[in-house]
Motif scaffolding. Structure first.
Motif: not given
Length: 443
Positions: A138-148
């Protein structure tokens, strides 16, 4: 009592193969590796927090300092392995279980701790670790698809590892349980535990199976080996218990049951008399690599239990002190019972000691010298002369130290009662660095 040799870990079946996670894209692996490396820098804090959580939630673990220590070693090994796997993209199927993880499972089996506690600890640890990973992603603020994708890969790896290691250690646990409770010298363990926990209070059945009379005075003993090189030799502990029984002139042979490879519980019979226990005199009966704690004499079934509970209370304090030189400690020794209660909440006790003793709570040689001086001063009825004689110092030296401790307003010690100060000093003597503070962090 028979000799229980260390279990051959090669005999643990390794048919449980890890489920291999689906391969992730390179950019996902790079992000996961970065997170794992970042957490590796704070691994000790993570392990300490997780170990505290597990020990606090699972009652059977928190009751014994040695089990808690083993739990922390197991957590350290498992967390380190997971972070290593994630940071280097290692296949889970190539792993071997850590020694600490297997040893922890064996020790639980030897102590008759439910396998449910073992499995639950792994699932609780998995949940706690995943919460940490969620926060990091969550702290990295990645794009949604990459975060998932990152979370899915981490979750797959962690689940695969926990699934594999849980099956492995559970298998080790079950094999050890069958071997341990079938070993000569442990056949009475379930009967003794039944009497202690109240599930079976039939005195006649107990006496027929164990060959030990309950309607008499008992003194409970816990003995353990401090030298890891002798942990397999339970006969060594058995001889130590029998030596204590002879020294106290017990009325018969003690009943001894092994708790794990390096610990035994025992009860000494004394008929209708209650023996006087001199722990200093008993020390000569105990080998240098053995430590012993003793409960007070108790009568009948209630006394059998109570003396054991007292011995376990003393054990909860003494077993925290691997460097303690005194070989025999009794529940009746000054301060043992009170310190045991304070040791149950180390954070609060550490804060209380620090507030009360001020600079004397620092973990330094100078503070230790002043604590010893003040403690002996109170113990001798606030006599400078007797304190000097006890410490083999000049009387003026003692007067100078006491004036420095109590006369210096900056220490704040004079504001507190002598009873509180004496108790805080006793806690420092027993628990040492567990309640002392780093001088660099002193206020």
């Amino acid at each position: 009592m028979g000799n229980a040799e260390p279990r051959d870990r090669k005999r643990v079946e390794t048919r449980h193969l890890a489920r291999v996670p689906v391969a992730a894209q390179l950019e996902v692996l790079d992000v996961v590796a970065g997170i794992a490396l970042d957490l590796s820098e704070h691994r000790d804090d993570l392990v300490r927090s997780m170990s505290g959580l597990l020990a606090g939630e699972i009652d059977q673990l928190n009751a014994d300092p040695q089990l808690v220590s083993l739990l922390e070693a197991s957590v350290h090994g498992n967390v380190s392995t997971i972070l290593h796997v994630l940071s280097n993209n290692i296949s889970v199927e190539h792993l071997q279980p850590t020694t600490a993880a297997v040893e922890y499972a064996l020790r639980l089996a030897q102590r008759d701790v439910s396998s449910h506690s073992l499995v639950r600890a792994y699932h609780m640890g998995q949940d706690d670790l995943m919460k940490v990973f969620y926060r990091k992603v969550e702290e990295l603020n990645l794009p949604g698809a990459q975060s998932m994708a990152v979370l899915k890969h981490i979750s797959d790896v962690v689940y695969s590892y926990i699934d594999w290691i849980t099956l492995y250690v559970f298998d080790a646990y079950e094999q050890e349980r069958q071997r341990w409770f079938g070993a000569k010298g442990n056949v009475h363990s379930s009967t003794i535990h039944g009497l202690l926990n109240g599930t079976d209070t039939r005195a006649e059945a107990f006496e027929n199976e164990v060959g030990y009379v309950l309607d008499q005075a008992h003194v409970a003993v816990i003995a353990w080996i401090t030298d890891s090189g002798h942990t397999a030799d339970l006969n060594h502990l058995d001889r130590a218990v029998h030596s204590i029984a002879r020294a106290l002139h017990a009325d018969g042979a003690p009943v001894v049951t092994a708790i794990d490879r390096g610990t035994v519980w025992a009860w000494l019979p004394f008929g209708r008399r209650h023996p006087s226990i001199d722990t200093e005199a008993l020390a000569s009966s105990v080998p240098a690599d053995v430590r012993v704690v003793i409960g007070l004499p108790g009568q009948g079934i209630a006394g059998f239990r109570r003396s054991h509970e007292q011995a376990r209370t003393a054990y909860s304090v003494i077993s925290r002190l691997p460097s303690r030189r005194q070989r025999v400690t009794s529940f009746g020794d000054p301060g043992v019972a009170v310190v045991a209660l304070l040791a149950d909440n180390l954070d609060s006790t550490r804060a209380w000691v620090g507030d009360l003793l001020g600079p004397l709570a620092d973990d330094t040689d100078q503070a230790a010298t002043l604590r010893t001086t003040l403690s002996v001063y109170f113990d001798t009825g606030e006599s400078h002369l007797h304190t000097a004689q006890r410490l083999n110092l000049h009387r003026n030296t003692i007067k100078y130290r006491i004036n420095k401790i109590l006369g210096d307003s900056s220490t704040g010690l004079s504001r507190h009662s002598k009873l509180d100060l004496a108790l805080a000093l006793l806690v420092c003597e027993f628990l040492g660095t567990q309640v002392l503070r780093d001088p660099n962090e002193s206020a």
